[in-house]
Design a protein around this motif. Structure first.
Motif, PDB file in Angstrom:
ATOM      1  N   GLN A 174     -23.580 -24.717   7.567  1.00  0.00           N
ATOM      2  CA  GLN A 174     -22.811 -23.661   7.281  1.00  0.00           C
ATOM      3  C   GLN A 174     -23.107 -22.529   6.256  1.00  0.00           C
ATOM      4  O   GLN A 174     -23.716 -22.686   5.166  1.00  0.00           O
ATOM      5  N   GLY A 175     -23.402 -21.021   6.628  1.00  0.00           N
ATOM      6  CA  GLY A 175     -23.906 -19.967   5.649  1.00  0.00           C
ATOM      7  C   GLY A 175     -25.067 -19.598   6.185  1.00  0.00           C
ATOM      8  O   GLY A 175     -25.713 -18.588   5.854  1.00  0.00           O
ATOM      9  N   ASP A 176     -26.175 -20.388   7.413  1.00  0.00           N
ATOM     10  CA  ASP A 176     -27.839 -20.026   7.457  1.00  0.00           C
ATOM     11  C   ASP A 176     -27.545 -19.502   7.979  1.00  0.00           C
ATOM     12  O   ASP A 176     -28.673 -19.143   8.901  1.00  0.00           O
ATOM     13  N   SER A 177     -26.671 -19.031   9.202  1.00  0.00           N
ATOM     14  CA  SER A 177     -26.497 -18.648  10.268  1.00  0.00           C
ATOM     15  C   SER A 177     -27.563 -16.978  10.303  1.00  0.00           C
ATOM     16  O   SER A 177     -28.008 -16.688   8.992  1.00  0.00           O
ATOM     17  N   GLY A 178     -28.463 -16.858  11.387  1.00  0.00           N
ATOM     18  CA  GLY A 178     -29.066 -15.863  11.426  1.00  0.00           C
ATOM     19  C   GLY A 178     -30.567 -15.549  11.084  1.00  0.00           C
ATOM     20  O   GLY A 178     -31.567 -15.179  10.915  1.00  0.00           O
ATOM     21  N   SER A 179     -30.998 -16.771   9.925  1.00  0.00           N
ATOM     22  CA  SER A 179     -32.067 -17.402  10.151  1.00  0.00           C
ATOM     23  C   SER A 179     -32.974 -17.361  10.663  1.00  0.00           C
ATOM     24  O   SER A 179     -32.467 -18.054  11.203  1.00  0.00           O
ATOM     25  N   PRO A 180     -33.908 -16.886  10.470  1.00  0.00           N
ATOM     26  CA  PRO A 180     -35.120 -16.939  11.328  1.00  0.00           C
ATOM     27  C   PRO A 180     -35.657 -19.132  11.279  1.00  0.00           C
ATOM     28  O   PRO A 180     -36.273 -18.832  10.223  1.00  0.00           O
ATOM     29  N   LEU A 181     -36.112 -19.176  12.947  1.00  0.00           N
ATOM     30  CA  LEU A 181     -36.998 -20.280  13.104  1.00  0.00           C
ATOM     31  C   LEU A 181     -38.165 -20.286  13.146  1.00  0.00           C
ATOM     32  O   LEU A 181     -38.435 -19.293  14.138  1.00  0.00           O
ATOM     33  N   ILE A 182     -39.515 -20.635  11.932  1.00  0.00           N
ATOM     34  CA  ILE A 182     -40.601 -20.115  12.716  1.00  0.00           C
ATOM     35  C   ILE A 182     -41.298 -20.912  12.746  1.00  0.00           C
ATOM     36  O   ILE A 182     -41.220 -22.727  12.314  1.00  0.00           O
ATOM     37  N   CYS A 183     -42.065 -20.947  14.093  1.00  0.00           N
ATOM     38  CA  CYS A 183     -43.263 -22.244  14.760  1.00  0.00           C
ATOM     39  C   CYS A 183     -44.771 -20.690  14.759  1.00  0.00           C
ATOM     40  O   CYS A 183     -44.026 -20.178  14.905  1.00  0.00           O
ATOM     41  N   LYS A 184     -44.742 -22.097  14.240  1.00  0.00           N
ATOM     42  CA  LYS A 184     -46.835 -21.842  13.685  1.00  0.00           C
ATOM     43  C   LYS A 184     -46.999 -19.878  13.947  1.00  0.00           C
ATOM     44  O   LYS A 184     -47.462 -19.260  13.988  1.00  0.00           O
ATOM     45  N   LYS A 185     -45.730 -19.857  12.463  1.00  0.00           N
ATOM     46  CA  LYS A 185     -45.729 -18.472  12.111  1.00  0.00           C
ATOM     47  C   LYS A 185     -45.170 -17.031  12.858  1.00  0.00           C
ATOM     48  O   LYS A 185     -45.363 -15.862  12.472  1.00  0.00           O
ATOM     49  N   ILE A 186     -44.358 -17.886  14.150  1.00  0.00           N
ATOM     50  CA  ILE A 186     -43.574 -16.504  14.789  1.00  0.00           C
ATOM     51  C   ILE A 186     -42.487 -17.144  14.694  1.00  0.00           C
ATOM     52  O   ILE A 186     -42.359 -18.228  14.771  1.00  0.00           O
ATOM     53  N   PRO A 187     -41.465 -15.747  14.761  1.00  0.00           N
ATOM     54  CA  PRO A 187     -40.337 -16.276  14.221  1.00  0.00           C
ATOM     55  C   PRO A 187     -39.486 -16.407  15.743  1.00  0.00           C
ATOM     56  O   PRO A 187     -39.551 -15.682  17.000  1.00  0.00           O
ATOM     57  N   GLN A 188     -39.177 -17.738  16.231  1.00  0.00           N
ATOM     58  CA  GLN A 188     -38.908 -17.573  17.919  1.00  0.00           C
ATOM     59  C   GLN A 188     -37.463 -17.804  17.938  1.00  0.00           C
ATOM     60  O   GLN A 188     -36.852 -17.883  18.798  1.00  0.00           O
ATOM     61  N   GLY A 189     -36.241 -18.087  16.846  1.00  0.00           N
ATOM     62  CA  GLY A 189     -35.175 -17.924  16.717  1.00  0.00           C
ATOM     63  C   GLY A 189     -34.401 -17.639  15.630  1.00  0.00           C
ATOM     64  O   GLY A 189     -35.117 -17.771  14.579  1.00  0.00           O
ATOM     65  N   LEU A 190     -33.170 -17.685  16.540  1.00  0.00           N
ATOM     66  CA  LEU A 190     -32.100 -17.136  14.674  1.00  0.00           C
ATOM     67  C   LEU A 190     -31.167 -18.359  14.826  1.00  0.00           C
ATOM     68  O   LEU A 190     -30.112 -18.046  15.970  1.00  0.00           O
ATOM     69  N   ALA A 191     -30.965 -18.447  14.424  1.00  0.00           N
ATOM     70  CA  ALA A 191     -29.632 -19.821  13.594  1.00  0.00           C
ATOM     71  C   ALA A 191     -28.445 -19.513  13.915  1.00  0.00           C
ATOM     72  O   ALA A 191     -27.751 -18.155  13.648  1.00  0.00           O
ATOM     73  N   SER A 192     -27.506 -20.005  15.280  1.00  0.00           N
ATOM     74  CA  SER A 192     -26.323 -19.292  15.740  1.00  0.00           C
ATOM     75  C   SER A 192     -25.136 -20.237  15.189  1.00  0.00           C
ATOM     76  O   SER A 192     -23.871 -20.189  14.748  1.00  0.00           O
ATOM     77  N   TYR A 193     -25.254 -22.077  16.016  1.00  0.00           N
ATOM     78  CA  TYR A 193     -24.161 -23.179  15.643  1.00  0.00           C
ATOM     79  C   TYR A 193     -25.098 -24.491  15.792  1.00  0.00           C
ATOM     80  O   TYR A 193     -25.997 -24.278  16.012  1.00  0.00           O
ATOM     81  N   THR A 194     -23.810 -24.912  15.015  1.00  0.00           N
ATOM     82  CA  THR A 194     -24.442 -26.993  15.159  1.00  0.00           C
ATOM     83  C   THR A 194     -23.450 -27.520  14.897  1.00  0.00           C
ATOM     84  O   THR A 194     -22.025 -26.929  14.775  1.00  0.00           O
ATOM     85  N   ILE A 195     -22.561 -28.602  14.849  1.00  0.00           N
ATOM     86  CA  ILE A 195     -21.967 -29.541  15.281  1.00  0.00           C
ATOM     87  C   ILE A 195     -21.223 -29.083  13.358  1.00  0.00           C
ATOM     88  O   ILE A 195     -21.167 -29.205  12.122  1.00  0.00           O
ATOM     89  N   LYS A 196     -19.947 -28.989  13.601  1.00  0.00           N
ATOM     90  CA  LYS A 196     -19.173 -28.788  12.695  1.00  0.00           C
ATOM     91  C   LYS A 196     -18.297 -29.662  11.914  1.00  0.00           C
ATOM     92  O   LYS A 196     -17.956 -31.115  12.453  1.00  0.00           O
ATOM     93  N   GLY A 197     -18.677 -29.872  10.787  1.00  0.00           N
ATOM     94  CA  GLY A 197     -17.922 -30.804   9.127  1.00  0.00           C
ATOM     95  C   GLY A 197     -18.989 -32.092   9.917  1.00  0.00           C
ATOM     96  O   GLY A 197     -19.033 -33.036   8.930  1.00  0.00           O
TER      97      GLY A 197
END
Length: 254
Positions: A202-225
């Motif tokens: 929680q709070g990390d939404s929007g942070s980029p997932l970097i794979c081999k120096k390339i931003p592939q994803g933006l943190a969106s959702y996970t399991i509550k709690g």
């Protein structure tokens, strides 16, 4: 039981508290990620993001709504007035037009551009993150990393305010679809798997997932709690899919 019962969009819901976390990570080398942005509402960290143009930050669509929105760039310890920091107001929040803000059955298109009031000054502490070149398949089992600010434990009650980073492994799309069912769209989402010790939270939404120096994803959702849940993969907006919208939107808002 429906996975929705457990689903958590991971922006911080309250401006009065800081409850973000990179679980099982370590302190990032100071200023090693000059593209990172702390998105703040009424001076409190709410989400992460990345600087993709001097006047635009990319983040998750569900992160913000009301309040005095600012972006802090060039930060390592966000509760300190570091000389490296630039605090810039946000003049416009541009969500993807297909994002359904109040639709609890659709978490696709969770992406947003923030237009800054003035251009960021590029320095060794503040710099742009180039976007992927094209929409292509992201192979599973690739090791990636994600960074953010906040707690080191999901059950902690005091934020460290220091940028943390953690390494995560991409999961097969078929596994994500199997577990999340209609909540996961392989066309515009990717996912990673937790080993029970490492995760974003929680709070990390929007942070980029970097794979081999390339931003592939933006943190969106996970399991509550249960951010370190090993059954349900953690989900990101797939940046490369949204390239046409990102580029067109920035061109139209010059």
């Amino acid at each position: 039981m429906s996975p929705y019962m457990f689903l958590l969009l991971i922006g911080l819901p309250l401006a009065g508290g800081m409850d973000s976390s990179i679980i099982g990570g370590k302190e990032a080398i100071p200023f090693s990620r000059p593209y990172m942005a702390s998105i703040q509402r009424d001076k409190y960290h709410t989400c992460g993001g990345m600087l993709i143009r001097e006047d635009y930050v990319l983040t998750a669509a569900h992160c913000l709504d009301r309040g005095n929105i600012e972006v802090v760039l060039g930060a390592h310890i966000i509760n300190k007035a570091e000389r490296s920091q630039q605090r810039i107001p946000v003049t416009e929040q541009i969500r993807h037009p297909s994002y359904k803000q109040n639709d609890e059955n659709d978490y696709s298109n969770d992406i947003m551009l923030l237009k800054l009031k003035k251009k960021a000054k590029l320095t060794r502490f503040v710099n742009l993150m180039p976007l992927p070149k094209k929409n292509e398949k992201t192979p599973a089992n690739v090791k990636c990393s994600i960074a953010g600010w906040g707690l080191k434990s999901p059950k902690g009650n005091k934020a460290s305010y220091v940028m943390q980073e953690v390494k995560l492994k991409l999961e097969e799309n078929s596994k994500c679809e199997e577990m999340w069912q209609h909540y996961f769209n392989p066309k515009n989402m990717i996912c990673s798997v937790s080993d029970g010790k490492h995760a974003f939270c929680q709070g990390d939404s929007g942070s980029p997932l970097i794979c081999k120096k390339i931003p592939q994803g933006l943190a969106s959702y996970t399991i509550k709690g249960d951010c370190t849940n090993t059954t349900y993969p953690q989900v990101y907006a797939k940046i490369s899919y949204f390239l046409p919208w990102i580029n067109k939107t920035m061109e139209m808002n010059e």
